[in-house]
Design a protein around this motif. Structure first.
Motif, PDB file in Angstrom:
ATOM      1  N   VAL A 181      76.735  81.808   2.155  1.00 19.58           N
ATOM      2  CA  VAL A 181      77.624  81.378   3.790  1.00 19.58           C
ATOM      3  C   VAL A 181      76.945  80.260   4.307  1.00 19.58           C
ATOM      4  CG1 VAL A 181      78.337  83.781   3.870  1.00 19.58           C
ATOM      5  CG2 VAL A 181      76.347  83.052   5.088  1.00 19.58           C
ATOM      6  N   ALA A 182      77.701  79.619   5.163  1.00 25.82           N
ATOM      7  CA  ALA A 182      77.434  78.078   5.862  1.00 25.82           C
ATOM      8  C   ALA A 182      76.200  78.677   6.833  1.00 25.82           C
ATOM      9  CB  ALA A 182      78.495  77.803   6.503  1.00 25.82           C
ATOM     10  N   PRO A 183      75.439  77.721   7.186  1.00 30.22           N
ATOM     11  CA  PRO A 183      74.509  77.940   8.315  1.00 30.22           C
ATOM     12  C   PRO A 183      75.310  78.192   9.566  1.00 30.22           C
ATOM     13  CG  PRO A 183      73.976  76.022   6.930  1.00 30.22           C
ATOM     14  CD  PRO A 183      75.114  76.408   6.414  1.00 30.22           C
ATOM     15  N   GLY A 184      74.699  78.963  10.459  1.00 31.04           N
ATOM     16  CA  GLY A 184      75.396  79.305  11.639  1.00 31.04           C
ATOM     17  C   GLY A 184      76.120  80.560  11.524  1.00 31.04           C
ATOM     18  N   SER A 185      76.377  81.131  10.317  1.00 28.67           N
ATOM     19  CA  SER A 185      76.913  82.180  10.007  1.00 28.67           C
ATOM     20  C   SER A 185      76.299  83.505  10.577  1.00 28.67           C
ATOM     21  CB  SER A 185      77.048  82.544   8.528  1.00 28.67           C
ATOM     22  OG  SER A 185      78.140  81.710   8.177  1.00 28.67           O
ATOM     23  N   TYR A 186      76.745  84.772  10.693  1.00 25.96           N
ATOM     24  CA  TYR A 186      75.987  85.646  11.258  1.00 25.96           C
ATOM     25  C   TYR A 186      76.223  86.882  10.299  1.00 25.96           C
ATOM     26  CZ  TYR A 186      75.886  83.725  15.923  1.00 25.96           C
ATOM     27  OH  TYR A 186      75.400  83.105  17.131  1.00 25.96           O
ATOM     28  N   ARG A 225      64.033  94.235   6.494  1.00 24.54           N
ATOM     29  CA  ARG A 225      64.046  93.141   5.378  1.00 24.54           C
ATOM     30  C   ARG A 225      65.402  92.629   5.032  1.00 24.54           C
ATOM     31  NH1 ARG A 225      61.410  96.209   0.885  1.00 24.54           N
ATOM     32  NH2 ARG A 225      62.184  94.231  -0.392  1.00 24.54           N
ATOM     33  N   MET A 226      66.499  93.256   5.065  1.00 25.52           N
ATOM     34  CA  MET A 226      67.841  92.826   4.702  1.00 25.52           C
ATOM     35  C   MET A 226      68.194  91.545   5.482  1.00 25.52           C
ATOM     36  SD  MET A 226      69.660  96.211   3.852  1.00 25.52           S
ATOM     37  CE  MET A 226      68.641  97.720   2.795  1.00 25.52           C
ATOM     38  N   PHE A 227      67.202  91.432   6.697  1.00 27.69           N
ATOM     39  CA  PHE A 227      67.722  90.189   7.407  1.00 27.69           C
ATOM     40  C   PHE A 227      66.799  89.167   7.207  1.00 27.69           C
ATOM     41  CE2 PHE A 227      69.358  93.825  10.209  1.00 27.69           C
ATOM     42  CZ  PHE A 227      70.657  93.397  10.503  1.00 27.69           C
ATOM     43  N   ASP A 228      66.059  89.229   6.289  1.00 30.20           N
ATOM     44  CA  ASP A 228      65.143  87.940   5.983  1.00 30.20           C
ATOM     45  C   ASP A 228      65.821  86.774   5.619  1.00 30.20           C
ATOM     46  OD1 ASP A 228      62.947  89.650   5.915  1.00 30.20           O
ATOM     47  OD2 ASP A 228      62.504  89.472   3.387  1.00 30.20           O
ATOM     48  N   GLY A 229      65.509  85.656   6.266  1.00 33.40           N
ATOM     49  CA  GLY A 229      66.246  84.318   6.317  1.00 33.40           C
ATOM     50  C   GLY A 229      67.286  84.230   7.422  1.00 33.40           C
ATOM     51  N   PHE A 230      67.407  85.252   8.155  1.00 30.20           N
ATOM     52  CA  PHE A 230      68.237  85.387   9.437  1.00 30.20           C
ATOM     53  C   PHE A 230      67.487  85.420  10.812  1.00 30.20           C
ATOM     54  CE2 PHE A 230      71.398  87.130   6.123  1.00 30.20           C
ATOM     55  CZ  PHE A 230      72.346  86.287   6.386  1.00 30.20           C
ATOM     56  N   VAL A 268      70.824  77.335  11.843  1.00 29.36           N
ATOM     57  CA  VAL A 268      71.660  75.900  11.548  1.00 29.36           C
ATOM     58  C   VAL A 268      71.184  75.174  10.518  1.00 29.36           C
ATOM     59  CG1 VAL A 268      72.738  74.012  12.597  1.00 29.36           C
ATOM     60  CG2 VAL A 268      73.021  76.444  13.438  1.00 29.36           C
ATOM     61  N   GLY A 269      69.662  74.932  10.459  1.00 25.08           N
ATOM     62  CA  GLY A 269      69.027  74.079   9.620  1.00 25.08           C
ATOM     63  C   GLY A 269      68.697  74.582   8.368  1.00 25.08           C
ATOM     64  N   HIS A 270      69.308  75.806   7.848  1.00 22.09           N
ATOM     65  CA  HIS A 270      68.835  76.464   6.730  1.00 22.09           C
ATOM     66  C   HIS A 270      69.926  75.982   5.646  1.00 22.09           C
ATOM     67  CE1 HIS A 270      67.603  80.288   4.566  1.00 22.09           C
ATOM     68  NE2 HIS A 270      68.416  79.554   3.498  1.00 22.09           N
ATOM     69  N   SER A 271      69.614  75.327   4.688  1.00 22.48           N
ATOM     70  CA  SER A 271      70.650  74.980   3.589  1.00 22.48           C
ATOM     71  C   SER A 271      70.859  75.917   2.628  1.00 22.48           C
ATOM     72  CB  SER A 271      69.975  73.741   2.690  1.00 22.48           C
ATOM     73  OG  SER A 271      68.942  74.215   1.997  1.00 22.48           O
ATOM     74  N   ASN A 272      72.313  75.872   2.280  1.00 26.20           N
ATOM     75  CA  ASN A 272      72.709  76.734   1.272  1.00 26.20           C
ATOM     76  C   ASN A 272      71.981  76.768   0.045  1.00 26.20           C
ATOM     77  OD1 ASN A 272      74.567  77.890   3.147  1.00 26.20           O
ATOM     78  ND2 ASN A 272      76.304  77.107   1.864  1.00 26.20           N
ATOM     79  N   GLY A 273      71.581  78.103  -0.570  1.00 29.92           N
ATOM     80  CA  GLY A 273      70.723  77.927  -1.848  1.00 29.92           C
ATOM     81  C   GLY A 273      71.374  78.030  -3.016  1.00 29.92           C
TER      82      GLY A 273
END
Length: 273
Positions: A181-186, A225-230, A268-273
């Motif tokens: 999903v895009a940066p800024g997603s919830y 842990r399921m929210f890692d990276g958020f 927002v600064g997290h690029s898609n992997g």
């Protein structure tokens, strides 16, 4: 005896309880069978299952409203269940009639009734798929038609990850969706926990062994842990009624909820992997 109701999709085993139909019964719905109702009645002798279902549904509503306030206009609801009062598209369209929703469930009754409910609705659709197959879900033509994956969306995993065993790695699954999903997603997520009623939840685990959907409750740390990276938004991961309650008194029965809930944003600064 098998229920031969005309609304049952062909091939459904009506005698084996399903979590979606048990949840429907607990919320007062009518799309369930004697086996589902019997399992639900056993469940309420172990945990306050009706309160759990009600409080979880209320969290879903508040989470969707919060995401709309943040400017989210598209939602992917994984494990959406059988349509009942307060579906995501109903909550969203009351605020923004142009909001778009894709529901996903693997339970045939849930999908059949969602299709009936959504007939003629150009801004909502349902897919019959397992949430453990994100590529199939995200690449589905209807998903691509309704959702722009290059823009932020609301990813909903409400009351569903407790059905994913550790062996299927729900943490890695959450990360796969995060990276898609895009940066800024919830991400809005809630899940069963052992923490406040370990004996009762152990009983619930035994009850669900007699269904097509065994449950795997988890600790606060495991769900976090399921929210890692958020980035979790305030108040973090809390019991469902404690997540941004509309009135202070709404948290009075918080420990009866037995589900943790949280909402978090992909930076927002997290690029898609």
């Amino acid at each position: 005896m098998t229920d031969t109701a005309s609304w049952v999709p062909e091939g459904v085993n009506t005698e084996l309880p399903s979590a979606a139909r048990v949840y429907d019964y607990l919320l007062g719905g009518g799309h369930n069978f004697p086996g589902d109702r019997a399992l639900a009645e056993k469940l309420v002798t172990k945990v306050p299952a009706r309160d759990m279902a009600r409080l979880n549904r209320a969290f879903l509503r508040r989470a969707v409203l919060y995401l709309l306030d943040q400017g989210i206009t598209q939602f992917l609801d994984l494990g959406s269940g059988i349509p009942t009062v307060g579906n995501v598209h109903e909550v969203a369209h009351d605020v923004n009639p142009d909001a778009r929703v894709v529901y996903v469930d693997y339970e045939p009754v849930a999908v059949a009734h969602s299709e009936l409910l959504l007939e003629g609705n150009k801004n909502a659709a349902v897919l019959q798929a397992d949430m453990r197959d994100p590529d199939k879900i995200l690449q589905a033509p209807r998903t691509r038609e309704l959702l722009d994956l290059d823009k932020p969306l609301g990813l909903l995993m409400v009351g569903v990850v407790q059905f994913i065993p550790d062996g299927d790695d729900p943490w890695a699954l959450a990360a796969r969706y995060r990276d898609a999903v895009a940066p800024g997603s919830y991400l809005a997520l809630s899940a069963f926990t052992w923490d406040h009623a370990p004996a009762g939840m152990a009983g619930a685990v035994e009850v669900f062994k007699n269904s097509q959907d065994p449950i795997f409750p988890r600790t606060h740390a495991e769900i976090t842990r399921m929210f890692d990276g958020f980035d979790l938004v305030e108040p973090g991961l809390v019991l469902t009624p404690e997540w941004r309650p509309e009135r202070p008194e709404d948290t009075a029965d918080a420990e009866r909820s037995n589900l943790y809930a949280g909402v978090a944003q992909k930076p927002v600064g997290h690029s898609n992997g």
